[in-house]
Design an enzyme around this catalytic site. Structure first.
Site, PDB file in Angstrom:
ATOM      1  N   HIS A  63       0.837  -1.206   0.000  1.00 38.20           N
ATOM      2  CA  HIS A  63       0.000   0.000   0.000  1.00 38.20           C
ATOM      3  C   HIS A  63       0.872   1.256   0.000  1.00 38.20           C
ATOM      4  CE1 HIS A  63      -3.585   2.407   1.513  1.00 38.20           C
ATOM      5  NE2 HIS A  63      -2.568   3.194   1.848  1.00 38.20           N
ATOM      6  N   GLU A  64       1.843   1.286   0.898  1.00 41.03           N
ATOM      7  CA  GLU A  64       2.674   2.479   1.023  1.00 41.03           C
ATOM      8  C   GLU A  64       3.632   2.629  -0.152  1.00 41.03           C
ATOM      9  OE1 GLU A  64       3.507   6.030   2.535  1.00 41.03           O
ATOM     10  OE2 GLU A  64       1.996   4.622   3.293  1.00 41.03           O
ATOM     11  N   HIS A  67       1.999   4.416  -2.973  1.00 40.95           N
ATOM     12  CA  HIS A  67       2.066   5.869  -2.775  1.00 40.95           C
ATOM     13  C   HIS A  67       3.433   6.398  -3.236  1.00 40.95           C
ATOM     14  CE1 HIS A  67      -1.665   6.400  -0.693  1.00 40.95           C
ATOM     15  NE2 HIS A  67      -1.325   5.714   0.377  1.00 40.95           N
TER      16      HIS A  67
END
Length: 393
Positions: A63-64, A67
């Site tokens: 998820h990170e 980003h």
């Protein structure tokens, strides 16, 4: 500590993160899986919990990283990633160029979580169809559910969650003011955090200790994160339009390189109440002396050790110029302290003068804080000047 790097970006974890991992593992091994799948051996619960915990935090890392990769595509260099319970915090060296870029950067994380939810869900259905044991199908189903819950939680429009950042991007796009958008979006985040804390306290009162502690802890974490967001936005508002010459302390109090630590101690009362001083030879800046470094010199040697021997060299410190923007200067000072250690000057020397290399002032974190405190007065003063111009016109 740095655990590994992805495309040169260090991935960090703190001891608090390791505690959270241990808590998640313990909850799965002793509560969730034994309750859902009775009659298994203890080692099976431990292995199931281990696999689920590793894949859960791998999901958060994906998820990170999404980003981060989108940030790089938008031209924003990411300095590092620090993992925590709901994903991570990325620190960038560059500001996000606009609301559109922010929206794309933020949206990359929830899209990754949605994809992981589908992948684990499909894997659970496939495993069940292939006749895999129910507990292991359950691990995959748990990972699908938890990624779905994290997706839903992160999309709550409350800073610092992804939903709050999407709201921030929208408010920024509509108003054109990123800092004002932060303060408005933070109001929603603060309300949500208080609701979580209140819900956690209510659960504690009815006897749900585990659920109550988790909700209250999450709410408290979010509340503190929102507070940091607001402080950062107000600081940027206060510094925007200002230059280093507007805030620096001038002229600077300087020390000669040949002064001994003993002489410095004798003249300490005559110096201003600072924690660091520029060391200057003629008009040339050599470095900065921290009083903590001088104080670490044994008393028996202070008559022989010179300032130049214990100073931090200029090449290791950020140097500013009078026309630099305060927002950029503050970023340089903060980066120096956070990346090179807390035992660094919380200030930067300002060079100028006829040669452009003469120390003409010092900008410290105290100067920056005074600007934040005086920001309402400064805005009022600007309004008064505008009124005077209207009267004159």
């Amino acid at each position: 500590m740095v655990v590994f790097r992805v495309r040169g970006v260090p991935i960090r974890v703190g001891w608090s993160w390791l505690v959270i991992v241990a808590l998640v593992y313990w909850s799965l091994a002793t509560v969730l899986f034994p309750t859902s799948y009775e009659g298994l051996a203890t080692w099976e619960y431990l292995v199931m919990a281990g696999v689920a915990t590793v894949l859960l935090f791998a999901s958060l890392l994906v998820h990170e990283l999404c980003h981060t990769l989108q940030s790089i595509r938008e031209g924003v260099h990411v300095k590092d990633i620090t993992l925590f319970l709901f994903g991570g915090v990325s620190q960038a060296d560059d500001p996000i160029p606009g609301p559109g870029a922010e929206f794309r950067i933020v949206a990359a994380g929830p899209l990754a979580s949605a994809a992981l939810m589908v992948v684990f869900g499909a894997a659970a259905v496939s495993a069940q169809g292939a006749g895999a044991p129910d507990p292991w199908v359950g691990v995959l189903a748990y990972l699908a559910r938890i990624n779905g819950l994290l997706l839903a939680f992160n999309l709550v429009p409350a800073l610092p969650l992804d939903g709050g950042r999407l709201l921030h991007a929208l408010l920024w796009w509509r108003s054109g003011d990123g800092e004002r958008a932060t303060i408005r979006a933070a109001g929603v985040g603060r309300t949500f955090a208080i609701l979580l804390i209140g819900s956690g306290m209510a659960l504690l009162l009815v006897g749900d200790t585990v659920g109550g502690v988790w909700l209250a802890a999450i709410g408290w974490f979010l509340y503190q994160a929102v507070r940091q967001e607001v402080m950062s936005a107000r600081a940027t508002q206060a510094w925007t339009g200002l230059h280093v010459r507007d805030l620096m302390t001038a002229p600077p109090i300087t020390l000669p390189p040949d002064m001994t630590i003993a002489d410095l101690a004798e003249h300490l009362d005559a110096l201003a109440d600072h924690s660091a001083y520029p060391v200057v030879a003629g008009d040339r800046y050599l470095g900065t002396l921290l009083l903590s470094h001088a104080g670490a010199v044994p008393e028996a040697r202070r008559s022989f050790v010179r300032v130049v021997e214990v100073m931090t060299p200029a090449a290791s410190l950020p140097v500013l110029h009078p026309d630099d923007e305060v927002v950029d200067a503050a970023r340089a000072i903060t980066a120096s302290v956070t990346t090179r250690g807390v035992d660094m000057p919380h200030s930067s020397v300002v060079l100028g003068g006829p040669t452009g290399e003469e120390p003409v002032g010092v900008l410290s974190t105290a100067d920056l804080e005074r600007a934040i405190a005086a920001a309402p007065l400064r805005r009022e003063h600007v309004g008064e000047e505008r009124d005077r111009r209207y009267l004159r016109g």
